[in-house]
Design a protein around this motif. Structure first.
Motif: not given
Length: 268
Positions: A74-75, A243-244, A249-252, A259-260
């Motif tokens: 995903v990343q 898109a950002p 999403g994957y960082t959270a 996620p924020q």
């Protein structure tokens, strides 16, 4: 079929032309990395063309069926147009490969099924699911549209009301509840799932091959008619990878927090 060509799928030929296919990354709960995803995209056309296979049974190694897309994959995709375009093609080959496979496919969903795991589980002709398994389509929680199989299969198997709820919230569902709303064929104790899947496969493998395959082909026209819906949802999913929100999403997920999403940030 040349089974040695596959790195993350295991194959076992059983009696009467039953082929047992096992998703095999148990240390990662069978999450699909780029290699496994590519293998899933090509295995079903090969099963369809294999003269020694009458019915395929798909299950997962270890405790899971498949925990969705590997976060490293995903990343790597996020913001990479070339990878995203390639994945769009591969996703289409996976979905249409299962729909167009002329051999019956039975999913033995022995544990959690998310992402590509849910694609295989729900597009299979018959799905035997562990009662305590968790099934879901978590695309929106990652920050991308529900693509893959979701837009065509969930409304067809359940209802538009249920499909919208689960696909727009990303909530998971138990195998027991999935059976109740028609998402899977049967929900059984986990230890009985593979045995029942193989029993059903044996019934079809020893039945009239032409009549069973033509019945499948006719029924799958419901999915083929919905092909444009899949094509659009898949394109929307891949658009979201540019898109950002997907980065958040994957960082959270990596940081094990809520996620924020930038798109949900209040504006002045």
């Amino acid at each position: 079929m040349n089974f040695s060509d596959y790195q993350h799928l295991l194959f076992e030929r059983r009696d009467n032309g039953v082929l047992l296919v096992t998703l095999n990354r148990p240390e990662k709960y069978n999450a699909t990395n780029e290699t496994m995803h590519a293998e899933l995209a090509r295995v079903f056309p090969e099963i369809s063309a294999d003269p020694l296979t009458r019915v395929a049974v798909v299950t997962g190694a270890g405790k899971a069926f498949s925990a969705g897309g590997d976060l490293a994959m995903v990343q790597a995709m996020a913001g990479d147009h070339e990878r995203v375009a390639s994945m769009l093609d591969e996703m289409s080959r996976l979905v249409y490969g299962i729909i167009d496979c002329n051999k019956p496919i039975v999913a033995a969903v022995n544990g959690v099924a998310v992402g590509a795991g849910t694609v295989v589980a729900l597009l299979s002709d018959i799905s035997i699911c562990a009662a305590d398994a968790k099934i879901g389509d978590g695309h929106v929680k990652l920050g991308v549209a529900a693509g893959d199989h979701a837009a065509i299969m969930w409304p067809l198997l359940t209802s538009m009301a249920k499909a919208k709820y689960y696909l727009m919230t990303g909530d998971m569902i138990s195998g027991t509840e999935a059976e109740r709303i028609g998402l899977v064929t049967k929900a059984l104790p986990r230890e009985d799932v593979l045995t029942e899947a193989l029993r059903i496969a044996e019934v079809m493998a020893t039945g009239s091959q032409m009549s069973i395959r033509y019945t499948k082909k006719a029924l799958n026209n419901w999915m083929r008619m919905a092909g444009p819906i899949f094509d659009q949802s898949a394109a929307y999913e891949m658009l979201c990878f540019m898109a950002p929100d997907v980065v958040e999403g994957y960082t959270a997920l990596q940081e094990k927090r809520a996620p924020q999403f930038p798109s949900a940030t209040p504006t002045a």
